[in-house]
Design a protein around this motif. Structure first.
Motif, PDB file in Angstrom:
ATOM      1  N   GLU A 151       0.806  -1.212   0.000  1.00 36.85           N
ATOM      2  CA  GLU A 151       0.000   0.000   0.000  1.00 36.85           C
ATOM      3  C   GLU A 151       0.840   1.263   0.000  1.00 36.85           C
ATOM      4  O   GLU A 151       0.314   2.350  -0.155  1.00 36.85           O
ATOM      5  CB  GLU A 151      -0.951   0.002   1.203  1.00 36.85           C
ATOM      6  CG  GLU A 151      -2.261  -0.665   0.864  1.00 36.85           C
ATOM      7  CD  GLU A 151      -3.188  -0.728   2.039  1.00 36.85           C
ATOM      8  OE1 GLU A 151      -2.823  -0.221   3.120  1.00 36.85           O
ATOM      9  OE2 GLU A 151      -4.276  -1.287   1.881  1.00 36.85           O
ATOM     10  N   VAL A 152       2.165   1.097   0.215  1.00 40.59           N
ATOM     11  CA  VAL A 152       3.025   2.270   0.170  1.00 40.59           C
ATOM     12  C   VAL A 152       2.860   2.914  -1.197  1.00 40.59           C
ATOM     13  O   VAL A 152       2.909   2.242  -2.223  1.00 40.59           O
ATOM     14  CB  VAL A 152       4.489   1.850   0.385  1.00 40.59           C
ATOM     15  CG1 VAL A 152       5.404   2.998   0.048  1.00 40.59           C
ATOM     16  CG2 VAL A 152       4.691   1.402   1.813  1.00 40.59           C
ATOM     17  N   SER A 153       2.632   4.227  -1.171  1.00 39.56           N
ATOM     18  CA  SER A 153       2.264   4.873  -2.421  1.00 39.56           C
ATOM     19  C   SER A 153       3.365   4.717  -3.459  1.00 39.56           C
ATOM     20  O   SER A 153       4.540   4.937  -3.176  1.00 39.56           O
ATOM     21  CB  SER A 153       1.973   6.352  -2.160  1.00 39.56           C
ATOM     22  OG  SER A 153       2.950   7.133  -2.755  1.00 39.56           O
ATOM     23  N   PRO A 154       2.991   4.348  -4.663  1.00 40.60           N
ATOM     24  CA  PRO A 154       3.975   4.183  -5.731  1.00 40.60           C
ATOM     25  C   PRO A 154       4.718   5.488  -5.973  1.00 40.60           C
ATOM     26  O   PRO A 154       5.878   5.471  -6.377  1.00 40.60           O
ATOM     27  CB  PRO A 154       3.128   3.830  -6.957  1.00 40.60           C
ATOM     28  CG  PRO A 154       1.795   3.451  -6.435  1.00 40.60           C
ATOM     29  CD  PRO A 154       1.631   4.067  -5.105  1.00 40.60           C
ATOM     30  N   ALA A 155       4.061   6.606  -5.693  1.00 39.22           N
ATOM     31  CA  ALA A 155       4.712   7.893  -5.918  1.00 39.22           C
ATOM     32  C   ALA A 155       5.958   8.018  -5.043  1.00 39.22           C
ATOM     33  O   ALA A 155       7.016   8.448  -5.493  1.00 39.22           O
ATOM     34  CB  ALA A 155       3.737   9.028  -5.623  1.00 39.22           C
ATOM     35  N   LYS A 187       9.851   1.843   1.938  1.00 37.46           N
ATOM     36  CA  LYS A 187       8.710   0.951   2.103  1.00 37.46           C
ATOM     37  C   LYS A 187       8.489   0.533   3.550  1.00 37.46           C
ATOM     38  O   LYS A 187       7.381   0.637   4.071  1.00 37.46           O
ATOM     39  CB  LYS A 187       8.899  -0.283   1.224  1.00 37.46           C
ATOM     40  CG  LYS A 187       8.772   0.025  -0.260  1.00 37.46           C
ATOM     41  CD  LYS A 187       8.776  -1.247  -1.050  1.00 37.46           C
ATOM     42  CE  LYS A 187       8.593  -0.970  -2.532  1.00 37.46           C
ATOM     43  NZ  LYS A 187       8.691  -2.207  -3.309  1.00 37.46           N
TER      44      LYS A 187
END
Ligand SMILES: Nc1ncnc2c1ncn2[C@@H]1O[C@H](COP(=O)(O)OP(=O)(O)OP(=O)(O)O)[C@@H](O)[C@H]1O
Ligand SMILES: [Mg+2]
Lengths: 361, 651
Positions: free
Chosen positions: B550-554, B574
């Motif tokens: 769920e860590v934002s890909p951004a 992460k």
């Protein structure tokens, strides 16, 4: 008519002072302050009520979503409420039929005192008098199109035959023939909102409230749906309160427009009032991209005739929009005589027309 | 209460740069110093013990004396007990009347009607396997017990869930209750239930209901809340009454969630079938427990396999039914109307079931054909394998016994000694300090009070024994869970491989983990620890995977853009960002571990779990009830200390 099209003048109603009947909706000093009820009630009438919203929130933890709003909607009128996100439009719409309990104010709809109504009275009002259309359609995924449309009648415990009959008529009215037995998620967004429209029309309300009904749709479909509303309004003559944050939509549909900011009314008036004389920078920002010539009528740019004017030129009615006289002045160098009925009320010359047509205020 | 607690604010003030983990480290270091200096100098003072067990014994005596005279029993408990007794007997009667042919047909046709063909096949095979394994009757007793418990749980859970979904106030009121119900190991419910209902089917049903109701309430409430606000407003704007909103909008739209709630309820009920047989629930659970007491591990494994098979079959069936509730809105192939109406189909199913049952009677095949002891045969093989495994001259035993011994020698025993021989006030003080650091003042107070209560009830020693087992297991669980979770999050192929294993492991009742492990490691504290690690690790893995994914890909892209390597991205972006999910993993893991460690009291785990076992088996109600309360207290303490800023546990 292109981009920010304008409702034609024949659609305009008379100014408030001249109205014969009572307003369909009238709201006086309506407040909605989110927060503990007791806390919220204390705020009204004190100095705290005048604080900017952010400051009020900081001090009391309450959010003033709607602040001292007054307006009236007249029979057969399309009244548009406009404002940026968070300006309190949805809250206002819900407060009107007490889906959200107002903190203070007087509300009358079609002769009913909404604030005084008890549960049964309120239910009666919602069943027959007012119907809402929602931003995300509010359709029931487990029901077919006809059953969604008939839902309001089902709630009124109308017999099934009558319900289906009416629902089928509504299907036709909004042009969904052939989709009666589909489920909502088998329809496109635009079609889904047609179902929402049909559901509202099915209960044959006196007033319809639209809460940003088309903002979830893409621009082309939105355009279609706006035409649809204009058509339905013409055919049925319903009184409508229409919420949007899209100015071109407001201008297309609205007989009168109310602009809100931070819960307060900033300005109310006809489209040309707003474009012609914005009350402040907030409104000016809203209207700055509107092609003025499509909104402003000759009334706004005419001047009194002077002795030097050649008064043998063409004539145009005072409520004609500027754009429509462009060809007139192009063909004819003489000033255009502006007529209110048979009476000349002023003149418009080429320069004024061209300036209004080119300018964006 | 202690120097440590009062020192806390000072430490925080002076060392503002210390991170939370470092603060916890400081607390533990202080405790270690105190242990070394004051070992065994401050056992729990006997003056601070309140003989609660005597009170419970007195209460029990009073209950026995008044069971047939006092209004509380005449008009309340006895009615409940009678009703449940009859419900179980009735369902059992229906199953017996249907005979194996009718029951199998019923299970198959009902799943065929509502869940689909493939699941129906699975269900059919599962039910036949009960007969083949030679445990048909026991399976039906379990099924009747489980169905009764599920019916009662749903009758309570769905209305309560609907209420909680519609009223914020009710939701707020029951959330802490549900929290506690889910934290406390089922084992701790048994004692109080027995005191009021005595041993038997009603007690088993009630213990199961207490265990299974919370997810039913939660999932229903979630489903009702999940219904778009606009849909509710829509109905209200058309003048719907509250009833119309409920039945026209909220319930139909929440139906899928409610079905998932049914699924969860069934799973919960099956997972404590074995434990429930300790207080009179018959069937497969009883077979397992008595086989264990004769050390017939083979039979225990056969009987628990039947439970697992039942769990898998019912899980898939209800899950598929829930999935079809959505799908039924999309009749494939356009809008053709089905050939038979839903009602006709349903009626056909029930007629067919009756026909099968009657036919079975008519042809005299109502009892399952004797399958020449397939079950016994399998049990025999398993027992042979176990004998081989436990033979010191064969290669397995030396490995497991070495592992087990070292786990005790280097993990369990030192920690137990550390916790129970440290000054009691220092232990409470550190727990309180850690609760304050991790979770805040409120949780600190709760933890302090409850930990003290464990001592006051006179079970400080066993309490610390249990705590040490839980801590060792938790450390191992976190080690494996976080490591595997990171690997799984980074390598999709690995995740796909372990996911079915995770799913399977989660359907197993806690105690089923214990049985093969007892065979491998022999009785004692070790099986509990290992089983609890196996039980809790999958959940930690899953939470870690979810957290990392769920860590934002951004954020990841930004780090990559600055030239971070894959390892750096993992370590610096992460994992730190996934910390809340990992913390949740710690919290959930520790509660799951506790449940197994307590159950392990049945297989030599000792400590508080054993207190309950003794209470149940030797009718030492007072001691058993005290052990149960201590388990409850310990569960809440462990939860509060590790809960962090979590507002609410997920389901
Ligand atoms: N239930 C609520 N509780 C507290 N605050 C609320 C609630 N509903 C709305 N608000 C606040 O009231 C203000 C007005 O919200 P409202 O939804 O009426 O705005 P809006 O003009 O409809 O905006 P949008 O264009 O985004 O729909 C916002 O600041 C919002 O945060
Ligand atoms: Mg809105």
């Amino acid at each position: 008519m292109s981009e920010a099209g304008v409702v034609q003048d024949e659609g305009r109603r008379a100014a408030p002072t001249e109205r014969a009947s009572d307003p369909v909706i009238s709201a006086r000093g309506v407040w909605k302050i989110f927060g503990p009820q007791a806390e919220a009630e204390k705020i009204i009438g004190t100095e705290a009520a005048t604080l900017p919203r952010a400051e009020l929130r900081e001090r009391t933890g309450c959010i003033a979503a709607v602040r001292d709003v007054d307006f009236e909607v007249w029979p057969g009128e399309v009244f548009v409420v406009m404002g940026l996100s968070g300006s309190g439009k949805s809250t206002l719409a819900r407060v009107l039929i007490r889906l959200i309990e107002p903190t203070a104010g007087e509300i009358r709809i079609a002769g009913h005192d909404v604030m005084a109504a008890d549960t049964a009275g309120l239910r009666q009002l919602r069943r027959g008098t007012v119907a809402m259309v929602f931003q995300h359609f509010g359709l029931l995924a487990h029901r077919r199109v006809v059953d969604n449309i008939g839902f309001g009648l089902e709630i009124q415990q109308k017999p099934k035959e009558q319900r289906l009959d009416r629902a089928r008529k509504m299907v036709e009215l909004v042009g969904l023939d052939g989709f009666e037995n589909h489920f909502p998620d088998q329809l496109s967004g635009g079609m889904q909102q047609r179902v929402g429209l049909a559901r509202a029309f099915a209960v044959d309300p006196e007033v319809m409230i639209f809460d940003e009904p088309f903002s979830a749709l893409d621009p082309l479909i939105r355009r279609d749906m706006q035409n649809e509303v204009i058509r339905l309004q013409k055919e049925t003559g319903k009184t409508m309160l229409f919420i949007t944050h899209d100015l071109s939509e407001a201008l297309r549909l609205g007989d009168r427009i109310m602009i809100m900011r931070d819960g307060e009314v900033v300005q109310q008036g006809s489209p040309e009032d707003l474009v012609g004389s914005p009350a402040d920078d907030y409104v000016r920002n809203f209207v700055q991209d509107v092609p003025r010539s499509q909104v402003l009528t000759l009334r706004w740019i005419m001047r009194d005739a002077t002795a030097s004017d050649d008064l043998s030129g063409p004539t145009a009615p005072v409520d004609e929009v500027v754009r429509d006289v462009v060809s007139l002045v192009a063909d004819n160098p003489k000033p255009v005589r502006v007529m209110d009925g048979d009476r000349m009320v002023g003149v418009v010359d080429r320069v004024a027309v061209l300036r209004a047509d080119g300018g964006r205020s | 209460m202690s120097a440590v607690t009062t020192a806390r604010p000072a430490i925080r003030a002076r060392l503002p740069h210390l991170g939370r983990s470092a603060q916890v480290g400081v607390v533990l270091a202080i405790l270690l110093v105190l242990f070394v200096l004051l070992e065994n100098k401050f056992p729990w003072p006997s003056g601070l013990i309140y003989p609660l067990n005597k009170r419970f014994d007195a209460l029990y005596e009073w209950i026995v004396d008044n069971q047939n005279s006092h209004w509380l029993f005449l008009y309340f408990f006895n009615h409940i007990a009678n009703f449940l007794d009859q419900l179980v007997a009735y369902l059992n009667g229906v199953l017996v009347w249907l005979s194996w042919v009718g029951v199998t047909a019923a299970a198959t046709l009902i799943t065929l009607r509502w869940s689909g063909r493939r699941v129906a096949l699975l269900v059919c095979g599962s039910f036949l396997s009960f007969g083949v394994l030679g445990v048909w009757e026991e399976s039906m007793e379990t099924l009747a017990l489980m169905l009764s418990a599920v019916l009662v749980s749903l009758a309570i859970g769905i209305p309560a869930g609907v209420l909680a979904g519609r009223s914020d106030r009710f939701d707020k009121a029951i959330t802490p209750v549900l929290d506690v119900m889910q934290i406390v190991p089922a084992f701790a419910y048994l004692m109080p239930v027995v005191i009021f209902f005595s041993v038997g089917n009603p007690a088993a049903v009630i213990a199961t209901v207490v265990y299974a109701v919370p997810p039913a309430v939660r999932i229903t409430a979630l489903g009702v809340r999940g219904v778009a606000r606009e849909s509710v407003e829509m109905a209200e704007s058309l003048g719907a009454t509250r009833r119309q909103v409920l039945f026209g909008v909220q319930l139909p739209l929440a139906l899928r969630s409610i079905m998932l709630g049914v699924n969860q309820t069934i799973m919960m009920a099956l997972s404590i079938v074995i434990i429930a047989s300790l207080i009179g629930g018959g069937g497969l659970g009883d077979t397992v427990i008595s086989a264990l007491s004769f050390l017939d591990v083979g039979l225990a494994i056969v009987a628990s396999s039947a439970i697992v098979i039942m769990a898998i079959a019912l899980d898939r069936a209800t899950e598929a039914a829930a999935a079809r509730m959505d799908a039924s809105r999309h009749p494939e192939g356009g809008l053709r109307t089905p050939r038979f109406s839903a009602r006709t189909l349903t009626a056909a199913v029930f007629v067919a079931i009756a026909a099968f049952a009657l036919a079975a009677r008519a042809f005299g095949i109502a009892s399952f054909p004797d399958t020449v002891g397939v079950g016994d045969f399998i049990a025999g093989i398993i027992n042979d394998v176990i004998t081989w495994v436990q033979d010191p001259t064969k290669p397995v035993y030396p490995v497991t016994s070495w592992l087990g011994d070292h786990l005790v020698l280097w993990g369990l025993e030192p920690l137990r000694v550390f916790l129970s021989d440290s000054p009691w006030w220092a232990v409470i003080g550190s727990a309180v300090a850690i609760a304050l650091i991790v979770s805040g003042v409120r949780q600190m107070i709760i933890a302090g009070v409850l930990l003290t209560a464990i001592g006051v009830m006179g079970v400080w020693g066993p309490g610390m024994d249990t705590a040490s087992q839980v801590l060792v297991s938790t450390v191992l669980t976190l080690f494996f869970g976080v490591a595997l979770g990171i690997v799984a999050a980074e390598t999709p192929r690995f995740e796909q491989t372990i996911r079915p294993i995770q799913d399977a492991l989660q359907t197993l009742p806690q105690i089923v983990y214990l049985i093969p492990i007892v065979a491998l490691f022999s009785v004692g504290r070790v099986p509990g620890v290992i089983a609890s690690v196996l039980y809790a690790t999958p959940v930690v893995i899953r939470l870690v995977v979810v957290g990392i994914k769920e860590v934002s890909p951004a954020a990841v892209e930004a780090a990559r853009a600055f030239g971070a390597s894959r390892a750096e991205v993992l370590l610096k972006v992460k994992i730190p960002l996934a910390r809340p999910a990992i913390m949740l993993g710690v919290n959930q893991g520790i509660i799951m571990v506790l449940a197994v460690v307590i159950v392990a009291g049945l297989v030599g785990g000792g400590a508080l779990g054993y207190g309950v076992v003794v209470g149940l088996q030797r009718n030492e109600f007072g001691d058993g009830a005290v052990a149960s309360l201590a388990i409850l207290a310990l569960g809440i303490v462990l939860d509060r200390v590790t809960r962090g800023n979590l507002q609410r546990r997920s389901i």
